[in-house]
Design an enzyme around this catalytic site. Structure first.
Site, PDB file in Angstrom:
ATOM      1  N   ARG A 234       0.803  -0.943  -0.305  1.00 24.39           N
ATOM      2  CA  ARG A 234       0.112   0.013  -0.088  1.00 24.39           C
ATOM      3  C   ARG A 234       0.479   1.164   0.225  1.00 24.39           C
ATOM      4  O   ARG A 234       1.527   1.288   0.700  1.00 24.39           O
ATOM      5  CB  ARG A 234      -1.213   0.011   1.248  1.00 24.39           C
ATOM      6  CG  ARG A 234      -2.454  -0.768   1.389  1.00 24.39           C
ATOM      7  CD  ARG A 234      -3.016  -0.595   0.040  1.00 24.39           C
ATOM      8  NE  ARG A 234      -4.532  -1.512  -0.227  1.00 24.39           N
ATOM      9  CZ  ARG A 234      -4.890  -2.133  -0.863  1.00 24.39           C
ATOM     10  NH1 ARG A 234      -3.347  -2.832  -1.488  1.00 24.39           N
ATOM     11  NH2 ARG A 234      -5.596  -3.000  -0.675  1.00 24.39           N
ATOM     12  N   ASP A 258       4.050  -0.389  -7.486  1.00 22.79           N
ATOM     13  CA  ASP A 258       3.196  -0.133  -7.662  1.00 22.79           C
ATOM     14  C   ASP A 258       1.000   0.169  -7.506  1.00 22.79           C
ATOM     15  O   ASP A 258       0.364   0.606  -7.752  1.00 22.79           O
ATOM     16  CB  ASP A 258       2.533  -1.681  -7.806  1.00 22.79           C
ATOM     17  CG  ASP A 258       1.346  -2.222  -9.046  1.00 22.79           C
ATOM     18  OD1 ASP A 258       1.300  -1.930  -9.595  1.00 22.79           O
ATOM     19  OD2 ASP A 258       0.352  -3.007  -7.850  1.00 22.79           O
ATOM     20  N   GLU A 263      -2.996   8.049  -4.772  1.00 18.69           N
ATOM     21  CA  GLU A 263      -3.177   7.036  -5.899  1.00 18.69           C
ATOM     22  C   GLU A 263      -4.507   7.558  -6.820  1.00 18.69           C
ATOM     23  O   GLU A 263      -4.946   7.113  -7.224  1.00 18.69           O
ATOM     24  CB  GLU A 263      -2.985   5.640  -5.609  1.00 18.69           C
ATOM     25  CG  GLU A 263      -4.028   4.439  -5.211  1.00 18.69           C
ATOM     26  CD  GLU A 263      -2.962   3.240  -5.129  1.00 18.69           C
ATOM     27  OE1 GLU A 263      -2.105   2.953  -5.049  1.00 18.69           O
ATOM     28  OE2 GLU A 263      -4.315   2.249  -4.958  1.00 18.69           O
ATOM     29  N   HIS A 295      -1.084   0.186 -10.032  1.00 24.02           N
ATOM     30  CA  HIS A 295      -1.839  -0.569  -8.663  1.00 24.02           C
ATOM     31  C   HIS A 295      -2.523  -1.717  -9.977  1.00 24.02           C
ATOM     32  O   HIS A 295      -3.794  -2.437  -9.644  1.00 24.02           O
ATOM     33  CB  HIS A 295      -2.993  -0.084  -8.378  1.00 24.02           C
ATOM     34  CG  HIS A 295      -3.082  -0.846  -6.952  1.00 24.02           C
ATOM     35  ND1 HIS A 295      -3.878  -0.469  -5.775  1.00 24.02           N
ATOM     36  CD2 HIS A 295      -3.757  -3.013  -6.327  1.00 24.02           C
ATOM     37  CE1 HIS A 295      -3.697  -1.133  -4.778  1.00 24.02           C
ATOM     38  NE2 HIS A 295      -3.712  -1.803  -5.350  1.00 24.02           N
TER      39      HIS A 295
HETATM   40  P1  NAD Z   1      -1.560 -11.501   4.834  1.00 24.94           P
HETATM   41  O1  NAD Z   1      -1.838 -10.857   5.269  1.00 24.94           O
HETATM   42  O2  NAD Z   1      -1.382 -13.031   4.404  1.00 24.94           O
HETATM   43  O3  NAD Z   1       0.740 -10.958   5.081  1.00 24.94           O
HETATM   44  C1  NAD Z   1       0.642 -10.011   5.620  1.00 24.94           C
HETATM   45  C2  NAD Z   1       1.823 -10.320   6.580  1.00 24.94           C
HETATM   46  O4  NAD Z   1       2.255  -8.695   6.974  1.00 24.94           O
HETATM   47  C3  NAD Z   1       1.611 -11.343   7.322  1.00 24.94           C
HETATM   48  O5  NAD Z   1       2.786 -11.983   8.308  1.00 24.94           O
HETATM   49  C4  NAD Z   1       1.451  -9.958   8.808  1.00 24.94           C
HETATM   50  O6  NAD Z   1       2.038 -10.484   9.671  1.00 24.94           O
HETATM   51  C5  NAD Z   1       2.660  -8.654   8.223  1.00 24.94           C
HETATM   52  N1  NAD Z   1       3.003  -7.524   9.293  1.00 24.94           N
HETATM   53  C6  NAD Z   1       1.813  -6.912   9.587  1.00 24.94           C
HETATM   54  N2  NAD Z   1       1.962  -5.683  10.580  1.00 24.94           N
HETATM   55  C7  NAD Z   1       3.166  -5.774   9.981  1.00 24.94           C
HETATM   56  C8  NAD Z   1       4.556  -5.065  10.885  1.00 24.94           C
HETATM   57  N3  NAD Z   1       3.992  -4.131  11.241  1.00 24.94           N
HETATM   58  N4  NAD Z   1       5.703  -5.441  10.417  1.00 24.94           N
HETATM   59  C9  NAD Z   1       6.142  -6.295   9.705  1.00 24.94           C
HETATM   60  N5  NAD Z   1       5.059  -7.236   9.135  1.00 24.94           N
HETATM   61  C10 NAD Z   1       3.196  -7.097   9.780  1.00 24.94           C
HETATM   62  O7  NAD Z   1      -1.557 -10.348   3.446  1.00 24.94           O
HETATM   63  P2  NAD Z   1      -1.023 -10.426   2.015  1.00 24.94           P
HETATM   64  O8  NAD Z   1      -2.154 -11.160   0.941  1.00 24.94           O
HETATM   65  O9  NAD Z   1      -0.132 -11.129   1.424  1.00 24.94           O
HETATM   66  O10 NAD Z   1      -1.209  -9.267   1.229  1.00 24.94           O
HETATM   67  C11 NAD Z   1       0.054  -8.371   1.911  1.00 24.94           C
HETATM   68  C12 NAD Z   1      -0.207  -6.624   1.313  1.00 24.94           C
HETATM   69  O11 NAD Z   1      -0.580  -6.402  -0.054  1.00 24.94           O
HETATM   70  C13 NAD Z   1      -2.210  -6.614   1.539  1.00 24.94           C
HETATM   71  O12 NAD Z   1      -2.205  -6.570   3.200  1.00 24.94           O
HETATM   72  C14 NAD Z   1      -2.385  -4.971   0.897  1.00 24.94           C
HETATM   73  O13 NAD Z   1      -2.091  -4.335   1.018  1.00 24.94           O
HETATM   74  C15 NAD Z   1      -1.502  -5.438  -0.813  1.00 24.94           C
HETATM   75  N6  NAD Z   1      -2.256  -6.140  -1.821  1.00 24.94           N
HETATM   76  C16 NAD Z   1      -1.623  -5.350  -2.624  1.00 24.94           C
HETATM   77  C17 NAD Z   1      -2.291  -5.538  -4.410  1.00 24.94           C
HETATM   78  C18 NAD Z   1      -1.584  -4.841  -5.801  1.00 24.94           C
HETATM   79  O14 NAD Z   1      -2.041  -5.382  -6.552  1.00 24.94           O
HETATM   80  N7  NAD Z   1      -0.815  -4.476  -5.804  1.00 24.94           N
HETATM   81  C19 NAD Z   1      -2.822  -6.832  -3.856  1.00 24.94           C
HETATM   82  C20 NAD Z   1      -3.474  -7.323  -2.917  1.00 24.94           C
HETATM   83  C21 NAD Z   1      -2.758  -6.959  -1.676  1.00 24.94           C
END
Ligand code: NAD
Length: 335
Positions: A234, A258, A263, A295
């Site tokens: 994000r 991305d 955005e 994105h």
């Molecule tokens: P997920 O919940 O499986 O994994 C997120 C990880 O981040 C978890 O292991 C969590 O413990 C960790 N985390 C939380 N707080 C933290 C901190 N303070 N420091 C370090 N690690 C921390 O989520 P995911 O499915 O792997 O997705 C990750 C992120 O990717 C989503 O939150 C979303 O914002 C982003 N995303 C972007 C797109 C895109 O198109 N660009 C698409 C999907 C998701």
């Protein structure tokens, strides 16, 4: 149930209509982003379906609840744009799509890393202009480099595995260790150590108060000179102004984004006939060592199919039982 789908693009119509076919729910597609002004479009609907840049602050949720909306169905994983406290106060149920294709995002992350490292974005244009000079296109071997993954959930863990396949030493930082990553020999280190040791830093944590502007001036000062930073999580995990300063100082050698913290005013629209008013973003576009996509990391056929199916499953379960398949609640987040 009548569902108003905000920020609807042609591809949303195709995939959501197909998923809704067997359910009997009525989908009404509107192009408008959900805001306090556009919320009125949800009149007479029981549910709204929203995406990453729709507004879900208290004022918007109050309008929706006042019109009889009971479900906010996010067609994405992140839910940082929804005020969950307000939703609970107003009796609104919030649902999301927790996983649709972590591979889509992880693979796009690698596409950015490889393209940026080997300057494919510049080479593409050069070759089309008949310029076959190599000066300025120098990359580095990923093999043998240290890649730091912040957030080893679904996407981060897959990204880590792919980078291991390239011969990188992968280190990670997370608030919870992922046993699969530990089993694959990935060492968990502090945030500071990850910043100091990594040649490539890839961000895969959610946007929370703890991760907001995690990459700030102080973090950048700790990094190796020439580090590559990749953000597909994000936008606001990065302090963009600090990163601009880091690029100008040469500490950040390459930056791939991305997502971008502002955005909402830019992405998902064709603005090619407009003047971009965001000077910070416009400045980023001037760097040869910055690669930005709008994105699109999630944007694969498989992901869109899964998003549509899970969104309709959330809506259908809520219509039948009052409980969606994947509820997002303040209590769960506190876990
Ligand atoms: P997920 O919940 O499986 O994994 C997120 C990880 O981040 C978890 O292991 C969590 O413990 C960790 N985390 C939380 N707080 C933290 C901190 N303070 N420091 C370090 N690690 C921390 O989520 P995911 O499915 O792997 O997705 C990750 C992120 O990717 C989503 O939150 C979303 O914002 C982003 N995303 C972007 C797109 C895109 O198109 N660009 C698409 C999907 C998701």
């Amino acid at each position: 149930m009548k569902v108003v789908v905000f920020s609807a693009k042609p591809y949303d119509r195709v995939f959501l209509t197909e998923a809704a076919r067997a359910t009997g729910h009525e989908l009404v597609f509107v192009e408008a982003t959900l805001t306090a002004d556009s919320a009125v479009l949800a009149d007479a609907a029981q549910a709204v379906c929203v995406f990453v840049n729709d507004h879900g602050d208290a004022a918007v949720l109050e309008k929706l609840a006042g019109m009889g909306v009971r479900l906010v169905a996010l067609r994405c994983a992140g839910f940082n744009n929804i005020d969950l406290q307000a939703a609970r106060r107003l009796g609104l149920t919030v649902a999301r799509v927790p996983a649709y294709s972590p591979h889509a995002v992880a693979e796009h992350t690698l596409a950015l890393i490889l393209a940026l490292n080997r300057n494919i974005h510049r080479a593409f244009n050069r070759v089309r202009e008949g310029n076959f000079a190599l000066d300025g296109l120098l990359g580095f071997d990923l093999h043998g480099k240290t890649a730091g993954i912040v957030g080893t959930g679904q996407i981060g863990a897959i990204t880590a595995g792919i980078l291991q396949g390239f011969g990188c030493t992968v280190i990670a930082h997370d608030v919870h260790e992922n046993p699969d990553c530990v089993a694959r020999g990935i060492a968990y280190v502090s945030r500071e150590e990850l910043f100091a040791r990594s040649d490539v830093i890839s961000l895969h944590c959610p946007l929370t108060p703890q991760t907001h502007h995690m990459i700030d001036a102080d973090a950048i000062r700790r990094m190796k000179r020439g580090v590559m930073i990749v953000n597909t999580s994000r936008g606001a995990v990065i302090d963009t102004r600090a990163v601009l300063a880091g690029l100008k100082a040469g500490i950040i050698g390459r930056l791939a984004l991305d997502v971008y913290e502002e955005e909402g005013d830019l992405f998902f629209e064709d603005l090619s006939n407009n003047i971009i008013g965001d000077d910070v973003f416009a400045r980023l576009l001037t760097f040869p060592n910055v690669l930005i996509t709008g994105h699109q990391a999630f944007f694969t056929k498989e992901a869109l199919g899964n998003i549509a199916e899970t969104t309709l499953a959330n809506i259908d379960a809520f219509a039948r039982t009052g409980e969606p398949m994947h509820r997002v609640s303040v209590e769960k987040i506190a876990d």
